[in-house]
Scaffold this motif. Structure first.
Motif, PDB file in Angstrom:
ATOM      1  N   LEU A  49      40.876  10.802  66.008  1.00 14.90           N
ATOM      2  CA  LEU A  49      41.081   9.357  65.909  1.00 14.90           C
ATOM      3  C   LEU A  49      42.407   9.026  65.237  1.00 14.90           C
ATOM      4  O   LEU A  49      43.023   9.870  64.583  1.00 14.90           O
ATOM      5  CB  LEU A  49      39.947   8.732  65.080  1.00 14.90           C
ATOM      6  N   ASP A  50      42.793   7.756  65.377  1.00 17.21           N
ATOM      7  CA  ASP A  50      44.042   7.340  64.718  1.00 17.21           C
ATOM      8  C   ASP A  50      43.828   7.148  63.213  1.00 17.21           C
ATOM      9  O   ASP A  50      44.730   6.713  62.511  1.00 17.21           O
ATOM     10  CB  ASP A  50      44.590   6.054  65.381  1.00 17.21           C
ATOM     11  N   GLU A  51      42.662   7.432  62.739  1.00 13.74           N
ATOM     12  CA  GLU A  51      42.339   7.303  61.312  1.00 13.74           C
ATOM     13  C   GLU A  51      41.818   8.657  60.847  1.00 13.74           C
ATOM     14  O   GLU A  51      40.668   9.019  61.124  1.00 13.74           O
ATOM     15  CB  GLU A  51      41.271   6.188  61.165  1.00 13.74           C
ATOM     16  N   ASP A  52      42.686   9.470  60.177  1.00 12.94           N
ATOM     17  CA  ASP A  52      42.262  10.843  59.890  1.00 12.94           C
ATOM     18  C   ASP A  52      41.399  10.972  58.646  1.00 12.94           C
ATOM     19  O   ASP A  52      40.990  12.047  58.256  1.00 12.94           O
ATOM     20  CB  ASP A  52      43.457  11.799  59.855  1.00 12.94           C
ATOM     21  N   LYS A  53      41.118   9.826  57.987  1.00 12.87           N
ATOM     22  CA  LYS A  53      40.253   9.923  56.803  1.00 12.87           C
ATOM     23  C   LYS A  53      38.779   9.944  57.208  1.00 12.87           C
ATOM     24  O   LYS A  53      37.895  10.212  56.401  1.00 12.87           O
ATOM     25  CB  LYS A  53      40.513   8.745  55.873  1.00 12.87           C
ATOM     26  N   ILE A  54      38.511   9.606  58.450  1.00 10.16           N
ATOM     27  CA  ILE A  54      37.121   9.577  58.924  1.00 10.16           C
ATOM     28  C   ILE A  54      36.601  11.003  59.071  1.00 10.16           C
ATOM     29  O   ILE A  54      37.257  11.840  59.697  1.00 10.16           O
ATOM     30  CB  ILE A  54      37.035   8.873  60.300  1.00 10.16           C
TER      31      ILE A  54
END
Ligand SMILES: Nc1nc2c(ncn2[C@@H]2O[C@H](COP(=O)(O)OP(=O)(O)OP(=O)(O)O)[C@@H](O)[C@H]2O)c(=O)[nH]1
Length: 733
Positions: A702-707
């Protein structure tokens, strides 16, 4: 000489009155727009208060002018009449007037765009009693013509309003036939009885005996009825839709085709619920019964018990001293079926069933369906006359030129006489079961009848709509009774005006300011043909409860066709004009088009309301709707290293649809959306792909790597689409 003196006095009086009348007219032109007749009324427009403010004592002028005019009417001379005629028909006023029979004085004045006094003046010195003529008096055709002629205008009868006095063009059954022209006819029989008592088996058996008798191996067609010929030459027509539901459905439509009911009661089961209902239906329709005690082949059959049970329902068999014939049969084995048929024929003979085989055909549609190759097909029972190829028929709102006729064996026939079931091909549309069939003299007559019936149905629908709306309005009124108490017993126009003013007071805005307001307002102008319809529409508008979405503002309302004034108001307020059963002339339409004003004319109130809902909806901003393209479940989680960064990757399987890398995605955990965005990578094995289809595995990040992914999470691929919003206002119908 006495007569000369009296004449001079009259002339003097006349001159004075004329002078007075001229003064009054000048007063009118001095900016006083109210007319004599308008003064008579308390409220003449949506803004009655204006009139009241402008004319503090209108009654005084009204009385004086009224008295003056009535004298003047009596004393007017031919000379003045001529000069007035020429004045009335000045070339300046040449225009087309849309009129209808029975229009009122006021409606005619509006249609002519004149004062009501203009109509009174035009009718002076005619045989009409002007003094008894009020603004709402209906004018005969002759007076409408007279006024329009005198005005030098062109008369155009309005189609819509003319329709209201349309001549009845329906076709009806002929009066009872001369007994001399009647000949015996075979009975039409319906089989009724409780579920599973053997109705269908009995019908099948009866039909089969017939086929065997006619042509071995013949294929029977289900056409809703069939004919059984007995060895004696007698015939019986059986309607082959068993059960009382079909019977009462036909009766509900006013069709009475059945002469005899065969009541089937299973000998092993006895009288049951639907047996009783069937007896009731037969009694209601005053159709006599023949009792078929079925399943007599069964060991536990007890026919006597059935007969006894029936006594409680007033079905008294011959053994018990009554007149109901009971036949013990077995539909399964075919045992005693001929005895049943003979009992039916005996009853028919007693009924002396007769019909007139001559003249235009009358009949009833038994069944109708659309055949792929042959178009609309009906089965009918002929009740009078003899049907032949080429006959022109009407049934319900359809007509036919009979192209082909056939019997239940599919065999083409050339004639169908009374009591005969016949399949008919040649219908323009599909009539309904129970529709009455009538032969008419020509295709044009058939079209005329159908057109009339459609018109009548529409009228009926309008009436129903109004009734329904009226009921709805009453309900609403009751709910708001308290809020309305302050309006007391005011006339609806006054009430609406007060409400309008209250609204206006809440936000006093000039037209210019209105333009600058946000677009979430729909100003409307309502025009209707009669007070009742305007009131009904206003009643519906009263139920409007979606002001938080868009404000609905009533700018003006009234009775009559759309006028230039309505268009001007609509232009000023950026409003829409709604007309119910009224016209907008070409000139008005053009003017509205030029000014960018929408005129919406309707003949059915609920369509008008639907239109209003659409217009309100169009004022609302679009809403975004999510459309799911694919769903995947996360089966494994891992991470890859990209440079120094660790990127979480989900190993998924697409469960539904497909994942498209370019579209939007969301991550769902335990039913909650925990992330929305786009993918940075989508891979099938080691290949970057743009689409992954159902059943395939993939890895995605995803474009959010904290997930942090978890096994069991769901990935949804979707796109957003703009959809038009809909007003939440539900007028309730
Ligand atoms: N033994 C015997 N069985 C019969 C007889 N007539 C009908 N049956 C059986 O009874 C059952 C019901 O028969 P149907 O003809 O379907 O009864 P129905 O009154 O038309 O039933 P619905 O269409 O459900 O109202 C079937 O299994 C038939 O075979 C008969 O005379 N003797």
């Amino acid at each position: 000489m006495d007569w000369r003196r009296s004449m001079n006095q009259k002339m003097l009086k006349l001159e004075n009155l004329l002078r007075f009348h001229t003064v009054c007219r000048q007063l009118h032109s001095l900016g006083q727009r109210r007319t004599l007749a308008q003064w008579r009324r308390v409220f003449s427009s949506a803004y009655p208060g204006w009139a009241a403010q402008q004319y503090t004592q209108p009654w005084q002028t009204d009385m004086l002018l009224g008295a003056a005019l009535s004298q003047y009417r009596l004393l007017v001379t031919k000379k003045e009449e001529r000069s007035r005629k020429s004045q009335l028909s000045s070339p300046k006023s040449k225009k087309e007037v849309e009129a209808w029979i029975g229009m009122t004085v006021e409606e005619l004045a509006t249609a002519m765009e004149k004062d009501i006094d203009y109509i009174y003046e035009a009718l002076m010195n005619t045989s009409i009693d002007i003094d008894s003529l009020e603004a709402d008096s209906h004018l005969d055709e002759v007076w409408i013509k007279e006024v329009i002629k005198k005005a030098g205008m062109k008369l155009k009868w309005s189609k819509l309003k003319q329709d209201k006095v349309r001549e009845n063009k329906d076709a009806v059954r002929r009066p009872q036939a001369d007994p001399a022209s009647l000949i015996p006819r075979s009975p039409v029989v319906t089989i009724m009885g409780h579920v599973d008592h053997g109705k269908t088996t009995l019908l099948d058996k009866l039909r089969k005996t017939q086929v065997a008798a006619m042509e071995a191996g013949g294929i029977t067609q289900h056409i809703g009825a069939f004919l059984v010929s007995l060895p004696s030459g007698e015939k019986i027509t059986f309607l082959d839709t068993p059960g009382h539901a079909a019977f009462s459905a036909m009766r509900a439509r006013g069709a009475q085709v059945t002469d005899i009911v065969i009541l089937v009661v299973a000998a092993d089961d006895g009288v049951m619920k639907q047996t009783v209902e069937s007896i009731q239906h037969a009694k209601d329709a005053q159709v006599p019964i023949v009792l078929a005690i079925n399943k007599c082949d069964k060991a536990d059959a007890d026919p006597e018990k059935v007969k006894k049970e029936l006594l409680a329902y007033d079905v008294v068999c011959e053994d018990y001293g009554g007149d109901v014939q009971a036949v013990h049969v077995s539909a399964l084995t075919g045992d005693n079926l001929m005895a049943l048929a003979e009992a039916t024929v005996t009853l028919a003979e007693m009924l002396e069933l007769k019909a007139d085989p001559t003249g235009p055909v009358e009949g009833t549609v038994i069944e109708s369906f659309t055949d792929k190759g042959r178009g609309p097909v009906t089965t009918a029972i002929i009740q009078r006359g003899t049907l032949r190829k080429g006959s022109i028929l009407v049934a319900g709102k359809s007509w036919a030129k009979v192209r082909l006729m056939f019997d239940e064996n599919g065999k083409t026939i050339n004639e169908a006489c009374p009591s005969m079931p016949v399949g008919i091909i040649g219908w323009r549309d599909l009539p309904s079961a129970g529709d009455e069939i009538l032969e008419v003299e020509s295709e044009s007559r058939a079209r005329e009848v159908v057109e009339w019936r459609k018109y009548e149905q529409e009228e009926e629908k309008n009436k129903e709509d109004l009734k329904m709306i009226e009921e709805k309005r009453k309900e609403h009124q009751e709910a708001h009774r308290k809020a309305r108490e302050k309006y007391g017993t005011l006339h609806w126009k006054q009430r609406s005006f007060i409400k309008y003013q209250e609204k206006k007071e809440q936000k006093i805005l000039r037209p210019k300011e209105k333009l600058e307001r946000d677009s979430n307002i729909l100003p409307v102008i309502i025009k209707g043909d009669v007070d009742g319809s305007v009131e009904a529409i206003l009643g519906i508008m009263d139920t409007y409860d979606a002001s938080h979405e868009c404000e609905l503002e009533l700018v003006h309302f009234g009775v009559g066709d759309i006028s230039e004034n309505d268009v001007n108001l609509a232009e000023t307020f950026h409003g829409v004009i709604y007309g119910f059963n009224v016209n907008a002339s070409n000139v008005i339409q053009q003017s509205a088009a030029k000014k960018g004003v929408k005129i919406k004319l309707h003949k059915i109130i609920y369509r008008l309301v639907e239109d209003l809902q659409e217009e309100l909806s169009s004022k609302l901003p679009c809403i975004m709707e999510e459309h799911t393209l694919g769903e995947a479940s996360i089966l494994a989680t891992f991470s890859i290293t990209e440079g120094k960064k660790k990127v979480p990757v989900a190993g998924c399987r697409v469960q539904k649809g497909q994942l498209e890398k370019q579209k939007k995605f969301k991550l769902i955990r335990n039913g909650h959306v925990i992330w929305k965005g786009s993918l940075t990578s989508l891979k099938h094995h080691k290949d970057n792909v743009s689409v992954i289809k159902t059943g395939m595995d993939c890895g995605l990040s995803l474009d959010e790597d904290k997930i942090e992914f978890q096994v069991g999470d769901e990935i949804i691929c979707y796109e957003e689409k703009e959809v038009l919003a809909k007003t939440s206002w539900d007028p309730g119908f």
